[in-house]
Write a protein that holds these residues in place. Structure first.
Motif, PDB file in Angstrom:
ATOM      1  N   HIS B   3       1.006  -1.196   0.096  1.00 47.94           N
ATOM      2  CA  HIS B   3      -0.010  -0.056  -0.121  1.00 47.94           C
ATOM      3  C   HIS B   3       0.846   1.147  -0.135  1.00 47.94           C
ATOM      4  N   ASN B   4       1.978   1.188   0.697  1.00 49.58           N
ATOM      5  CA  ASN B   4       2.857   2.376   0.781  1.00 49.58           C
ATOM      6  C   ASN B   4       3.692   2.631  -0.082  1.00 49.58           C
ATOM      7  N   GLU B   5       4.025   1.412  -0.967  1.00 49.58           N
ATOM      8  CA  GLU B   5       4.923   1.587  -2.132  1.00 49.58           C
ATOM      9  C   GLU B   5       4.118   2.167  -3.335  1.00 49.58           C
ATOM     10  N   ILE B 242     -10.624  -0.779   8.565  1.00 52.42           N
ATOM     11  CA  ILE B 242     -10.928  -0.716   7.128  1.00 52.42           C
ATOM     12  C   ILE B 242     -10.850  -2.204   6.658  1.00 52.42           C
ATOM     13  N   VAL B 243     -12.055  -2.611   6.217  1.00 50.20           N
ATOM     14  CA  VAL B 243     -12.128  -4.140   6.133  1.00 50.20           C
ATOM     15  C   VAL B 243     -12.125  -4.196   4.351  1.00 50.20           C
ATOM     16  N   GLN B 313      -5.315 -10.447   7.286  1.00 47.08           N
ATOM     17  CA  GLN B 313      -4.223  -9.506   6.780  1.00 47.08           C
ATOM     18  C   GLN B 313      -4.897  -8.668   5.684  1.00 47.08           C
ATOM     19  N   GLN B 314      -4.332  -7.311   5.588  1.00 45.48           N
ATOM     20  CA  GLN B 314      -4.921  -6.467   4.699  1.00 45.48           C
ATOM     21  C   GLN B 314      -4.236  -6.962   3.134  1.00 45.48           C
ATOM     22  N   LYS B 315      -4.976  -7.238   2.383  1.00 45.26           N
ATOM     23  CA  LYS B 315      -4.291  -7.479   1.042  1.00 45.26           C
ATOM     24  C   LYS B 315      -4.857  -6.669  -0.081  1.00 45.26           C
ATOM     25  N   TRP B 316      -3.765  -6.316  -1.060  1.00 46.65           N
ATOM     26  CA  TRP B 316      -4.196  -5.459  -2.030  1.00 46.65           C
ATOM     27  C   TRP B 316      -4.271  -6.391  -3.083  1.00 46.65           C
ATOM     28  N   ILE B 317      -5.360  -6.591  -3.575  1.00 46.65           N
ATOM     29  CA  ILE B 317      -5.729  -7.724  -4.606  1.00 46.65           C
ATOM     30  C   ILE B 317      -5.158  -6.995  -6.131  1.00 46.65           C
ATOM     31  N   VAL B 323      -8.663  -5.831   0.415  1.00 45.02           N
ATOM     32  CA  VAL B 323      -9.598  -6.446   1.283  1.00 45.02           C
ATOM     33  C   VAL B 323      -8.763  -6.992   2.484  1.00 45.02           C
ATOM     34  N   ALA B 324      -9.503  -7.264   3.763  1.00 42.73           N
ATOM     35  CA  ALA B 324      -9.158  -7.765   4.689  1.00 42.73           C
ATOM     36  C   ALA B 324      -9.965  -8.877   5.356  1.00 42.73           C
ATOM     37  N   CYS B 325      -9.692 -10.089   4.459  1.00 46.28           N
ATOM     38  CA  CYS B 325     -10.724 -11.192   4.781  1.00 46.28           C
ATOM     39  C   CYS B 325      -9.647 -12.433   4.745  1.00 46.28           C
ATOM     40  N   GLY B 326      -9.778 -13.279   5.683  1.00 50.06           N
ATOM     41  CA  GLY B 326      -9.037 -14.427   6.022  1.00 50.06           C
ATOM     42  C   GLY B 326      -9.187 -15.325   4.948  1.00 50.06           C
TER      43      GLY B 326
END
Lengths: 317, 338
Positions: B3-5, B242-243, B313-317, B323-326
Motif C-alpha cells: 500500500h505504501n509503495e 478498514i475491511v 491481513q490486509q491484502k491489495w488484490i 480487502v482484509a478477509c482471512g
C-alpha cells in the motif's frame, strides 16, 4: 378489489399557532384493503405523521371521517374508543425515546395486556409475554433487561411486541426503521413483513425513505404540504410518476447501482410554510412546469388510470 | 506494505493516515474505537468512508484535526500527515492555523453546529478574519460572497440561524467550511439530517465546489447511494478497522469482503421489488473487547474456525483494491452479491 378495512375521507388536522392556522393535514382521502400496506411518503413537515396519528385519534382530527370496518372512529367515545385502540395500534419512530427507561422488557410488553385487561391470570400473562417475545425475535434471556441495555433493533422489536400484544388488525408504522443501521433495518423490515402475512395485518407505513417504501408497500401515497398529491400501486408509481413533485422526489434517491444513470430533476427552493397556505397548487412555486392556472386555483385529486390518482393541473402523462 | 509503495508521487497525497489506533478510556471500560487503520486521500479525490454506527468513522476524521477529546481519548499509535506535516507534532498555534484553513469540517447536524446568537454572516466572517487577516468589513463582504456561492442571497448575511430552514443551515455550514478555500474538506454525514430533494441540492453543490475549488474530500456516510453519487474511492469500516477499500467501481462491482456484501444485500433492491432483504445476522461486536480473530467472524456467513482465531491481513488484490478477509486467499472462495 378486496375488502376495505380503512377509509379516510377528507381528513383535516389544523393546529393553532401564534402566526395563524397551520394546515398539517388538509383534506386527505384514501382507502386501504385488508392485509395490504399503504406507504405514505413525503418530506419533513408534509403531514405524513400527523395523518397517521389523526387516524388513530392521537391527534383529534379537525374534520373528516375515518371509517374503520365501516364505522367512523372520529365519533367514538369511552368504551368504544378503548375497544378501537385494541384494533388500531402504532409503532413509533424512535425506539430510544418511546420506551420507559425504568421498565424491563417483560414489564413493557406486559403493560398493554394488563391495561386492556386482556388476561388476568399471572401465569397466562407471563406465557403471553414470552410468546410475544418469540414472535418478534427477542431471546428469552432478555426478559428482565432494560431498554438501555439493548441496541436499536431490539428496542424496536419491543415496540412491535407492545403493538401486537392487543391483537390489532391495523398498525400505523411511523418511520419504524429510520433510526436503525441498514443491516438492522433489513431485519426489522423482514420481521414486519412476516408478521403481516402471519397475522393478516394491515399497515400504514410512514417513511421518508423511498427505497424502503418501494420494497414494503403495496400502494404509495405521496404527500406535499398537508395534501395528497399522488397515489398509485408501488410499481406503477415508480414506473410512471405523473406529478412533477413525485418525479423530482424519485429522481433524488441516491442509487448505489453504478450502472443505472438517471437524470436528476433538481427542485428550486424549499417547502413553503404550512401556515395559512394560499388557495392554489401548493407545489407551484417549486414546480418546473407551473403556469397561471397553478398559481390561481388548487388542483383536485383525479383518477387518471385505474387506481392511479394525481392532484395536478398538468400531470406529466 | 504494498500500500505504501504503491504511489510514488507523494505530491498527489494530501492526507496520509498511517497505523492509527485510538481508544477511549473510562472508569468502566476501554473502548477500542479505531484499530490500526491506514488511509490516504488523493489530491482532488473524494473518498467515501462507509460504515454503521460505532464503526469509528467520526473518531477517525476527528483525529485529523486533532480534535479527539483527551481524556477519555488516547491515541495509541499512528501518524497523520496533512500535506506532508505530522499533525501530532504541530504547536497549538500551528494547529489552529491549519483548522479551517487547510482542513475544514462539515458536521452532521446543521441545527446544532451553528451559533444561535450570531448572525450567519458574522459566523462565516469569523473564520475569514482569523485565517486571512482581513478587516472585519472586508471579511464580512467576503462572507456575503461565500453565501452566494452556496446559493443563499448575500442579503441574508444579517439573519440568525433560526431564520433559515434545515437545508439552508447546512449550506451555511458548508459556506463556513469553504470560506478559506481549504484543500481538504471533511464532511461528516452532511446530508443525513436533510430531506431527499434538499439532499440532492446539497450533493450537487458539493460536486460543483469540488470542481471550482479543487478540494479533496472525505465523505462520511452510511448511504451507499450517496457514495455511488459523488465518491471516487471508498473505504468500508467495521469495528474500527478498514475491511475493504478501493476505487468506487472495484468495491461496488467487484465486492470482496463479506461485510460489504452484507451491506449491499440489506438494501431494498430497486430493480426487483419481490426479492427478500438479506440482513446481516447478529449485532456489531462489543468495542471493549479485543477479538483474537476477525471482528466480523461472528456475523459472517462464510466464517470458518480459522476466522475466529486468526486476524485477517490486509491484502491489495490489485493496485486499486484492498480487502482484509482471512478466506480471500482460498482458491474456491467467492462471495455472493445479490
Amino acid at each position: 378489489m378486496g375488502e376495505v378495512l380503512l377509509e379516510v375521507k377528507d381528513l383535516k388536522k389544523y393546529f393553532e399557532t401564534p402566526k395563524g392556522l397551520l394546515h398539517a393535514v388538509d383534506g386527505v382521502s384514501f382507502t386501504i384493503e385488508k392485509g395490504k400496506t399503504l406507504g405514505i411518503v413525503g418530506e419533513s413537515g408534509c403531514g405524513k405523521s400527523t395523518t397517521g396519528r389523526a387516524i388513530l385519534r392521537l391527534h383529534e382530527p379537525t374534520s373528516g371521517q375515518v371509517l374503520f370496518q365501516g364505522k367512523d372512529v372520529t365519533k367514538f367515545k369511552g368504551k368504544e374508543l378503548r375497544e378501537m385502540r385494541k384494533d388500531m395500534q402504532i409503532i413509533f419512530q424512535d425506539p430510544y425515546s418511546s420506551l420507559d427507561p425504568r421498565m424491563t422488557v417483560n414489564q413493557l410488553i406486559r403493560e398493554p395486556i394488563v391495561t386492556n385487561k386482556l388476561l388476568t391470570d399471572k401465569n397466562d400473562i407471563e406465557k403471553r409475554v414470552l410468546e410475544l417475545m418469540e414472535t418478534v425475535g427477542l431471546a428469552e434471556r432478555l426478559y428482565n433487561t432494560y431498554p438501555h441495555e439493548l441496541d436499536g433493533g431490539r428496542r424496536q422489536r419491543i415496540g412491535i411486541a407492545r403493538a401486537l400484544a392487543v391483537n390489532p388488525k391495523f398498525i400505523v408504522c411511523d418511520e419504524p426503521v429510520s433510526a436503525l443501521d441498514v443491516s438492522i433495518q433489513a431485519q426489522v423490515l423482514n420481521l414486519l413483513k412476516e408478521l403481516q402475512q402471519k397475522l393478516d395485518l394491515t399497515y400504514i407505513f410512514i417513511t421518508h425513505n423511498l427505497s424502503v417504501v418501494y420494497y414494503f408497500a403495496d400502494d404509495i401515497a405521496v404527500m406535499y404540504l398537508g395534501e395528497l398529491v399522488e397515489k398509485a400501486p408501488a410499481e406503477e408509481l415508480f414506473a410512471h410518476p405523473v406529478h412533477p413533485y413525485t418525479q423530482a422526489l424519485l429522481s433524488a434517491i441516491p442509487n448505489p447501482d453504478l450502472d443505472v444513470k438517471k437524470e436528476r430533476i433538481l427542485l428550486k427552493g424549499e417547502i413553503s410554510s404550512p401556515i395559512n397556505p394560499p388557495d392554489r397548487c401548493r407545489f407551484a412555486k417549486r414546480c418546473n412546469y407551473a403556469c397561471e392556472d397553478c398559481m390561481s386555483k388548487a388542483p383536485k385529486l383525479v383518477e387518471i388510470s385505474p387506481n392511479h390518482f394525481v392532484s395536478c393541473h398538468h400531470p406529466l402523462v | 506494505m504494498k500500500h505504501n509503495e504503491k504511489i510514488d508521487n507523494a505530491e498527489d497525497i494530501v492526507l496520509d493516515i498511517q497505523d492509527l489506533a485510538i481508544r477511549y478510556v473510562t472508569d468502566d471500560a476501554t473502548t477500542y474505537a479505531v484499530n490500526h487503520i491506514n488511509l490516504r486521500l488523493k489530491r482532488q479525490g473524494t473518498l467515501g468512508l462507509v460504515g454503521e454506527t460505532g464503526a469509528g468513522k467520526t473518531t477517525t476524521v476527528l483525529s485529523i484535526l486533532n480534535l479527539i477529546p483527551d481524556p477519555p481519548g488516547v491515541i495509541d499509535s499512528g501518524k497523520i500527515l496533512v500535506n506532508g506535516r505530522d499533525v501530532h507534532k504541530l504547536s497549538p498555534k500551528e494547529l489552529s492555523e491549519m483548522r479551517g484553513k487547510e482542513v475544514a469540517m462539515i458536521f452532521q447536524d446543521p441545527m446544532t453546529s451553528l451559533n444561535p446568537v450570531m448572525t450567519v454572516g458574522d459566523q462565516i466572517a469569523e473564520s475569514i478574519m482569523l485565517h486571512e487577516g482581513l478587516s472585519k468589513q472586508d471579511a464580512y463582504k467576503k462572507a456575503k460572497e461565500t453565501l452566494e456561492t452556496v446559493g443563499i442571497s448575500g442579503e441574508r448575511a444579517g439573519d440568525y440561524p433560526h431564520q433559515f430552514s434545515g437545508g439552508m443551515k447546512q449550506r451555511v455550514v458548508i459556506a463556513i467550511a469553504l470560506a478559506c478555500h481549504p484543500n481538504i474538506l471533511i464532511a461528516d454525514e452532511p446530508t443525513t439530517a436533510l430531506d431527499v430533494t434538499i439532499q440532492a441540492q446539497v450533493l450537487e453543490l458539493m460536486k460543483k465546489l469540488k470542481e471550482d475549488y479543487k478540494t479533496s474530500t472525505i465523505m462520511i456516510t452510511h448511504d451507499l447511494g450517496i457514495v455511488a453519487e459523488i465518491c471516487d474511492e471508498v473505504a468500508v469500516m467495521y469495528a474500527g478497522q478498514i475491511v475493504e477499500q478501493g476505487t468506487l467501481r472495484e468495491v461496488f462491482k467487484n465486492t470482496k469482503h463479506p461485510y460489504t456484501e452484507g451491506l449491499f444485500n440489506s438494501l431494498p433492491n430497486m430493480n426487483d421489488r419481490n426479492s427478500k432483504l438479506t440482513p446481516i445476522r447478529g449485532l456489531t461486536p462489543d468495542p471493549t473487547i479485543i477479538y483474537p480473530g476477525c471482528t466480523f467472524a461472528e456475523r459472517c456467513p462464510y466464517a470458518t474456525e480459522r476466522c475466529h482465531t486468526e486476524k485477517p491481513q490486509q491484502k491489495w488484490i490489485n493496485e486499486n483494491h484492498m480487502v482484509a478477509c482471512g478466506r480471500y486467499d482460498e482458491p474456491d472462495f467467492h462471495i455472493e452479491r445479490r
